[in-house]
Design a protein around this motif. Structure first.
Motif, PDB file in Angstrom:
ATOM      1  N   PRO A  41      44.282  51.606  56.734  1.00 36.74           N
ATOM      2  CA  PRO A  41      43.012  50.903  56.483  1.00 36.74           C
ATOM      3  C   PRO A  41      42.383  51.272  55.150  1.00 36.74           C
ATOM      4  CG  PRO A  41      43.080  51.739  58.727  1.00 36.74           C
ATOM      5  CD  PRO A  41      44.249  52.331  58.017  1.00 36.74           C
ATOM      6  N   ALA A  42      42.438  52.556  54.772  1.00 30.95           N
ATOM      7  CA  ALA A  42      41.863  52.971  53.491  1.00 30.95           C
ATOM      8  C   ALA A  42      42.646  52.378  52.320  1.00 30.95           C
ATOM      9  CB  ALA A  42      41.840  54.490  53.393  1.00 30.95           C
ATOM     10  N   ILE A  43      43.991  52.374  52.419  1.00 28.56           N
ATOM     11  CA  ILE A  43      44.807  51.808  51.338  1.00 28.56           C
ATOM     12  C   ILE A  43      44.547  50.317  51.200  1.00 28.56           C
ATOM     13  CG2 ILE A  43      47.173  51.389  50.579  1.00 28.56           C
ATOM     14  CD1 ILE A  43      47.953  53.999  51.972  1.00 28.56           C
ATOM     15  N   ALA A  44      44.487  49.616  52.343  1.00 28.93           N
ATOM     16  CA  ALA A  44      44.192  48.177  52.299  1.00 28.93           C
ATOM     17  C   ALA A  44      42.808  47.917  51.704  1.00 28.93           C
ATOM     18  CB  ALA A  44      44.295  47.584  53.702  1.00 28.93           C
ATOM     19  N   SER A  45      41.857  48.774  52.028  1.00 30.83           N
ATOM     20  CA  SER A  45      40.494  48.601  51.497  1.00 30.83           C
ATOM     21  C   SER A  45      40.462  48.820  49.991  1.00 30.83           C
ATOM     22  CB  SER A  45      39.542  49.576  52.191  1.00 30.83           C
ATOM     23  OG  SER A  45      39.536  49.370  53.593  1.00 30.83           O
ATOM     24  N   VAL A  46      41.207  49.800  49.505  1.00 30.63           N
ATOM     25  CA  VAL A  46      41.264  50.048  48.062  1.00 30.63           C
ATOM     26  C   VAL A  46      41.834  48.830  47.341  1.00 30.63           C
ATOM     27  CG1 VAL A  46      42.407  51.412  46.278  1.00 30.63           C
ATOM     28  CG2 VAL A  46      41.395  52.547  48.248  1.00 30.63           C
ATOM     29  N   ILE A  47      42.894  48.242  47.902  1.00 28.80           N
ATOM     30  CA  ILE A  47      43.512  47.074  47.277  1.00 28.80           C
ATOM     31  C   ILE A  47      42.550  45.886  47.275  1.00 28.80           C
ATOM     32  CG2 ILE A  47      45.399  45.417  47.474  1.00 28.80           C
ATOM     33  CD1 ILE A  47      47.070  47.719  48.676  1.00 28.80           C
ATOM     34  N   ILE A  48      41.870  45.662  48.395  1.00 23.22           N
ATOM     35  CA  ILE A  48      40.910  44.544  48.462  1.00 23.22           C
ATOM     36  C   ILE A  48      39.751  44.764  47.496  1.00 23.22           C
ATOM     37  CG2 ILE A  48      39.283  43.340  49.968  1.00 23.22           C
ATOM     38  CD1 ILE A  48      41.203  43.939  52.288  1.00 23.22           C
ATOM     39  N   ALA A  49      39.226  45.997  47.455  1.00 22.63           N
ATOM     40  CA  ALA A  49      38.135  46.295  46.521  1.00 22.63           C
ATOM     41  C   ALA A  49      38.596  46.135  45.082  1.00 22.63           C
ATOM     42  CB  ALA A  49      37.624  47.709  46.767  1.00 22.63           C
ATOM     43  N   PHE A  50      39.836  46.493  44.816  1.00 22.73           N
ATOM     44  CA  PHE A  50      40.409  46.327  43.468  1.00 22.73           C
ATOM     45  C   PHE A  50      40.444  44.850  43.084  1.00 22.73           C
ATOM     46  CE2 PHE A  50      44.071  46.227  40.517  1.00 22.73           C
ATOM     47  CZ  PHE A  50      43.595  47.138  39.585  1.00 22.73           C
ATOM     48  N   ILE A  51      40.780  43.983  44.044  1.00 27.58           N
ATOM     49  CA  ILE A  51      40.804  42.544  43.777  1.00 27.58           C
ATOM     50  C   ILE A  51      39.388  42.013  43.551  1.00 27.58           C
ATOM     51  CG2 ILE A  51      41.385  40.285  44.770  1.00 27.58           C
ATOM     52  CD1 ILE A  51      43.662  41.671  46.271  1.00 27.58           C
ATOM     53  N   LEU A  52      38.448  42.435  44.401  1.00 26.46           N
ATOM     54  CA  LEU A  52      37.080  41.916  44.320  1.00 26.46           C
ATOM     55  C   LEU A  52      36.325  42.446  43.107  1.00 26.46           C
ATOM     56  CD1 LEU A  52      36.018  42.180  48.080  1.00 26.46           C
ATOM     57  CD2 LEU A  52      36.855  40.167  46.853  1.00 26.46           C
ATOM     58  N   GLN A  53      36.752  43.590  42.573  1.00 26.61           N
ATOM     59  CA  GLN A  53      36.039  44.171  41.436  1.00 26.61           C
ATOM     60  C   GLN A  53      36.056  43.245  40.227  1.00 26.61           C
ATOM     61  OE1 GLN A  53      34.099  46.783  41.251  1.00 26.61           O
ATOM     62  NE2 GLN A  53      33.731  46.360  39.075  1.00 26.61           N
ATOM     63  N   GLY A  54      37.120  42.453  40.086  1.00 25.94           N
ATOM     64  CA  GLY A  54      37.172  41.503  38.980  1.00 25.94           C
ATOM     65  C   GLY A  54      36.059  40.473  39.060  1.00 25.94           C
ATOM     66  N   LEU A  55      35.761  39.993  40.266  1.00 26.89           N
ATOM     67  CA  LEU A  55      34.667  39.030  40.443  1.00 26.89           C
ATOM     68  C   LEU A  55      33.313  39.686  40.197  1.00 26.89           C
ATOM     69  CD1 LEU A  55      33.870  36.162  41.155  1.00 26.89           C
ATOM     70  CD2 LEU A  55      33.984  36.774  43.577  1.00 26.89           C
ATOM     71  N   VAL A  56      33.175  40.954  40.624  1.00 31.11           N
ATOM     72  CA  VAL A  56      31.937  41.683  40.355  1.00 31.11           C
ATOM     73  C   VAL A  56      31.725  41.839  38.847  1.00 31.11           C
ATOM     74  CG1 VAL A  56      30.758  43.903  40.624  1.00 31.11           C
ATOM     75  CG2 VAL A  56      31.990  42.911  42.550  1.00 31.11           C
ATOM     76  N   ALA A  57      32.794  42.206  38.132  1.00 31.73           N
ATOM     77  CA  ALA A  57      32.684  42.354  36.677  1.00 31.73           C
ATOM     78  C   ALA A  57      32.349  41.022  36.012  1.00 31.73           C
ATOM     79  CB  ALA A  57      33.995  42.912  36.123  1.00 31.73           C
ATOM     80  N   LYS A  58      32.893  39.933  36.529  1.00 34.90           N
ATOM     81  CA  LYS A  58      32.594  38.620  35.965  1.00 34.90           C
ATOM     82  C   LYS A  58      31.113  38.286  36.138  1.00 34.90           C
ATOM     83  CE  LYS A  58      33.874  34.683  34.147  1.00 34.90           C
ATOM     84  NZ  LYS A  58      34.377  34.600  32.746  1.00 34.90           N
ATOM     85  N   LEU A  59      30.564  38.552  37.323  1.00 34.63           N
ATOM     86  CA  LEU A  59      29.143  38.303  37.557  1.00 34.63           C
ATOM     87  C   LEU A  59      28.270  39.217  36.699  1.00 34.63           C
ATOM     88  CD1 LEU A  59      29.125  37.843  41.443  1.00 34.63           C
ATOM     89  CD2 LEU A  59      28.973  36.069  39.688  1.00 34.63           C
ATOM     90  N   ARG A  60      28.712  40.454  36.510  1.00 36.21           N
ATOM     91  CA  ARG A  60      27.942  41.376  35.667  1.00 36.21           C
ATOM     92  C   ARG A  60      27.904  40.879  34.233  1.00 36.21           C
ATOM     93  NH1 ARG A  60      25.010  44.328  35.358  1.00 36.21           N
ATOM     94  NH2 ARG A  60      25.762  46.362  34.692  1.00 36.21           N
ATOM     95  N   SER A  61      29.019  40.314  33.754  1.00 38.66           N
ATOM     96  CA  SER A  61      29.043  39.792  32.380  1.00 38.66           C
ATOM     97  C   SER A  61      28.111  38.598  32.203  1.00 38.66           C
ATOM     98  CB  SER A  61      30.468  39.401  31.998  1.00 38.66           C
ATOM     99  OG  SER A  61      30.924  38.313  32.791  1.00 38.66           O
TER     100      SER A  61
END
Length: 359
Positions: A41-61
């Motif tokens: 579960p932790a590994i899967a969560s890291v991968i999902i958060a890694f994917i979603l971080q790109g969208l967060v960075a896009k909104l921050r920009s």
């Protein structure tokens, strides 16, 4: 032999950071091999958060406050997760059960097709070979059907594990997004204070893997959705199940498309027979595959160094042999990460001695 080993050590491990990085890779790989199932579960969560971080960075920009961007992306993720669990998953399971109930009819029709082959191509196909293929297919389908029938009783522990995933993964994803900098800085304290080579490798790995993983997530969504709409308009049975298979097939280039073509062709043939409707289904499927390979992939992965087909096949075989289905699923990101590490690895050229230069 000693001189060769000394030369290799001087060339690839003369930098202290290189030795530390090698130890981190070895320890990390061993940790995942031995404790990967426990920490899934932790590994899967890291991968999902890694994917979603790109969208967060896009909104921050775009000027969105960080906490607002994180909450917005997390709510989108939860909406997709709820829609998958309560919308798509029951539909797919219903179609899998229906396909299992139709298996005997499909086998009978397959037998009728196979029985014609020895008469039409006596020099290429024998009756014994046809019987062997038919018996193997019947045995495999019978095992799958039996597994589906006994699924409700034998898979209660798996359902409990699934409930744990459903509860833990969203919580972990939220905290990985919210406290990303704190977690990364905590890990950074365990490393040497001066680490320019590690920073360069991290930048390269983050660029390559982030673009690849996020691009694949978008590609799966687009290809699966377009396939579902196309199959639904053409009246293709089991459209949701086939669309999910076609969408997931893009994870493994070349191999995935070749494997998924078989169930699409078989179900289309048994649903419509050998005629115009079947041809239209295969043409639509071929157009989707062509647009994916020639239009969508270049757009999504323009900044990613493409792997050679041989490297892709070797990665799928190697990581699949280690971690099974999960290894197959993440074989390409892992191979991309290794390629980025090797590309940024410090290599010290051997200095030639004056005597060798005079010679």
């Amino acid at each position: 032999m000693v001189r060769i080993l000394q030369g290799l050590a001087h060339k690839y491990f003369s930098d202290e950071e290189a030795i530390i990085l090698l130890l981190l890779l070895v320890v990390g790989t061993g940790f995942i091999i031995f404790f990967g199932a426990m920490l899934a579960p932790a590994i899967a969560s890291v991968i999902i958060a890694f994917i979603l971080q790109g969208l967060v960075a896009k909104l921050r920009s775009l000027g969105v406050p960080e906490i607002v961007a994180i909450l917005g992306v997390f709510l989108v993720f939860m909406g997709i997760l709820v829609g998958f669990i309560f919308g798509l998953l029951p539909l797919i399971w219903t179609q899998v059960s229906a396909l299992a109930s139709e298996a005997p009819r499909i086998i009978r029709e397959l037998q009728s097709y196979l029985e014609l082959l020895p008469d039409q191509y006596p020099h290429l196909v024998s009756a014994e070979a046809v019987n062997t293929v038919y018996q193997q297919v019947s045995a495999e389908v019978g095992q799958i059907t039996q597994w589906l029938v006994s699924f409700s009783l034998s898979s209660i522990p798996d359902l409990v594990a699934l409930l744990i995933y459903v509860v833990l993964v969203p919580i972990l994803v939220f905290f990985f997004l919210k406290d990303r900098r704190v977690l990364i800085s905590s890990i950074g304290r365990l490393l040497p204070p001066q680490r320019p080579m590690m920073a360069r490798i991290w930048h390269e790995v983050n660029l390559q893997c982030a673009n690849y993983v996020r691009g694949k997530a978008v590609e799966i969504l687009i290809v699966g959705s377009v396939t579902y709409v196309a199959f639904k308009l053409l009246g293709m049975p089991y459209a949701a199940l086939l669309a999910m298979l076609v969408g997931l097939s893009v994870v493994i280039p070349y191999i995935g498309a070749a494997v998924v073509t078989i169930p699409v062709a078989v179900i289309g043939l048994f649903a419509f027979g050998w005629g115009t409707h079947f041809i239209w289904v295969m043409v639509a499927y071929g157009i989707i595959q062509a647009l994916d390979g020639n239009v969508l992939v270049p757009i999504l992965f323009s900044e990613v160094n493409n792997l050679h087909p041989v490297a892709i096949i070797v990665a799928v075989l190697f990581f699949g042999g280690i971690w099974g289905m999960w290894g197959v699923f993440f074989a390409i990101p892992l191979a991309t990460m290794l390629k980025a590490v090797f590309a940024a690895w410090p290599v010290k050229t051997l200095e030639r001695s004056p005597a060798s230069e005079e010679e």
